[in-house]
Design a protein around this motif. Structure first.
Motif, PDB file in Angstrom:
ATOM      1  N   LEU A 154     -50.794  82.273 -25.865  1.00 21.36           N
ATOM      2  CA  LEU A 154     -51.506  80.869 -25.343  1.00 21.36           C
ATOM      3  C   LEU A 154     -50.533  80.013 -24.395  1.00 21.36           C
ATOM      4  O   LEU A 154     -50.842  78.872 -24.130  1.00 21.36           O
ATOM      5  N   VAL A 155     -49.558  80.846 -23.973  1.00 23.82           N
ATOM      6  CA  VAL A 155     -48.610  80.130 -22.999  1.00 23.82           C
ATOM      7  C   VAL A 155     -49.337  79.275 -21.685  1.00 23.82           C
ATOM      8  O   VAL A 155     -49.033  78.472 -21.283  1.00 23.82           O
ATOM      9  N   PHE A 156     -50.325  80.100 -21.239  1.00 24.29           N
ATOM     10  CA  PHE A 156     -51.097  79.635 -19.996  1.00 24.29           C
ATOM     11  C   PHE A 156     -51.580  78.174 -20.428  1.00 24.29           C
ATOM     12  O   PHE A 156     -51.405  77.178 -19.706  1.00 24.29           O
ATOM     13  N   GLU A 157     -52.300  78.090 -21.480  1.00 23.79           N
ATOM     14  CA  GLU A 157     -53.049  76.904 -21.826  1.00 23.79           C
ATOM     15  C   GLU A 157     -51.825  75.766 -22.127  1.00 23.79           C
ATOM     16  O   GLU A 157     -52.067  74.728 -21.859  1.00 23.79           O
ATOM     17  N   PHE A 158     -50.759  76.316 -22.852  1.00 28.82           N
ATOM     18  CA  PHE A 158     -49.845  75.225 -23.088  1.00 28.82           C
ATOM     19  C   PHE A 158     -48.998  74.671 -21.679  1.00 28.82           C
ATOM     20  O   PHE A 158     -49.144  73.483 -21.679  1.00 28.82           O
ATOM     21  N   ALA A 159     -48.737  75.614 -20.873  1.00 30.31           N
ATOM     22  CA  ALA A 159     -48.083  75.279 -19.674  1.00 30.31           C
ATOM     23  C   ALA A 159     -49.015  74.461 -18.845  1.00 30.31           C
ATOM     24  O   ALA A 159     -48.689  73.621 -18.209  1.00 30.31           O
ATOM     25  N   LEU A 160     -50.119  74.826 -18.655  1.00 36.40           N
ATOM     26  CA  LEU A 160     -51.486  74.249 -17.938  1.00 36.40           C
ATOM     27  C   LEU A 160     -51.504  72.648 -18.476  1.00 36.40           C
ATOM     28  O   LEU A 160     -51.644  71.838 -17.890  1.00 36.40           O
ATOM     29  N   ARG A 161     -51.557  72.649 -19.823  1.00 36.44           N
ATOM     30  CA  ARG A 161     -51.500  71.268 -20.251  1.00 36.44           C
ATOM     31  C   ARG A 161     -50.178  70.311 -19.912  1.00 36.44           C
ATOM     32  O   ARG A 161     -50.618  69.061 -19.602  1.00 36.44           O
ATOM     33  N   LEU A 162     -49.036  71.140 -20.045  1.00 40.40           N
ATOM     34  CA  LEU A 162     -47.899  70.259 -19.404  1.00 40.40           C
ATOM     35  C   LEU A 162     -48.154  69.778 -17.892  1.00 40.40           C
ATOM     36  O   LEU A 162     -48.000  68.762 -17.498  1.00 40.40           O
ATOM     37  N   VAL A 163     -48.496  70.777 -17.320  1.00 40.13           N
ATOM     38  CA  VAL A 163     -49.014  70.426 -15.834  1.00 40.13           C
ATOM     39  C   VAL A 163     -49.781  69.200 -15.770  1.00 40.13           C
ATOM     40  O   VAL A 163     -49.515  68.295 -14.842  1.00 40.13           O
ATOM     41  N   GLU A 164     -50.728  69.228 -16.524  1.00 39.55           N
ATOM     42  CA  GLU A 164     -51.801  68.226 -16.290  1.00 39.55           C
ATOM     43  C   GLU A 164     -51.182  66.880 -16.775  1.00 39.55           C
ATOM     44  O   GLU A 164     -51.381  65.848 -16.161  1.00 39.55           O
TER      45      GLU A 164
END
Length: 181
Positions: A154-164
């Motif tokens: 789920l790292v993509f979802e995690f990192a993209l949430r941080l980007v947001e």
């Protein structure tokens, strides 16, 4: 733009650390990898050596606004045993700065009582380490200044949430589209 420090401990989960750095850098977010070991070379849970940008002793955290803790074992345990890191995390929390942890790493936040009365998630089996938290089992949870993620897949979802959180929804969508997600 906010500056991010991502911490590497021997035994870290390579996917969680490197994918997060990659995605944040695609968003043009300044990220420094920080080794909590005495040397810059840190070996992941799957025996992949990675050279950090700096050691903890060399790092200057005065301009940093976001701390990221990747999981993995024994990486998360090693993060949890680093007293100077825990002091830094506590200081960031008191200042309301963003703190993110994925997989087993939310245990560090739980041990510092930073998850008390907050919603959080972690790798299955580590829920008891999130002292005082309402564990949700969701992929990614944001509660106040703390973001937690469930695990490597789920790292993509995690990192993209941080980007947001750091650079906004538009930048998240640009990076997400570029990754074909």
């Amino acid at each position: 733009m906010k500056k991010v420090a991502l911490f590497l401990a021997n035994g870290f989960e390579e996917i969680e650390a490197l994918a997060t750095v990659d995605i944040l850098r695609r968003a043009r977010i300044a990220v420094e990898t920080i080794s909590i070991a005495e040397e810059k070379t840190v070996t992941g849970a799957h025996n992949i050596p990675v050279i950090a940008d700096k050691t903890f002793q060399e790092a200057d955290f005065s301009g940093v606004e976001v701390l990221v803790l990747p999981g993995g074992m024994p990486g998360a345990k090693n993060l949890n045993e680093h007293e100077a890191l825990k002091k830094l995390i506590t200081q960031f929390d008191a200042e309301g700065k963003l703190i993110a942890a994925i997989c087993a790493a939310p245990m560090v936040l739980g041990g510092l009582a930073l998850l008390k009365d907050k919603r959080a998630t972690c790798y299955p089996g580590f829920e008891a380490e999130l002292t005082g938290a309402q564990t949700t089992g969701e992929n990614v949870v944001v509660d106040g200044n703390i973001t937690t993620g469930r695990g490597p897949g789920l790292v993509f979802e995690f990192a993209l949430r941080l980007v947001e959180q750091i650079a906004g929804l538009k930048t998240r969508q640009e990076v997400q589209n570029g990754l074909l997600l």
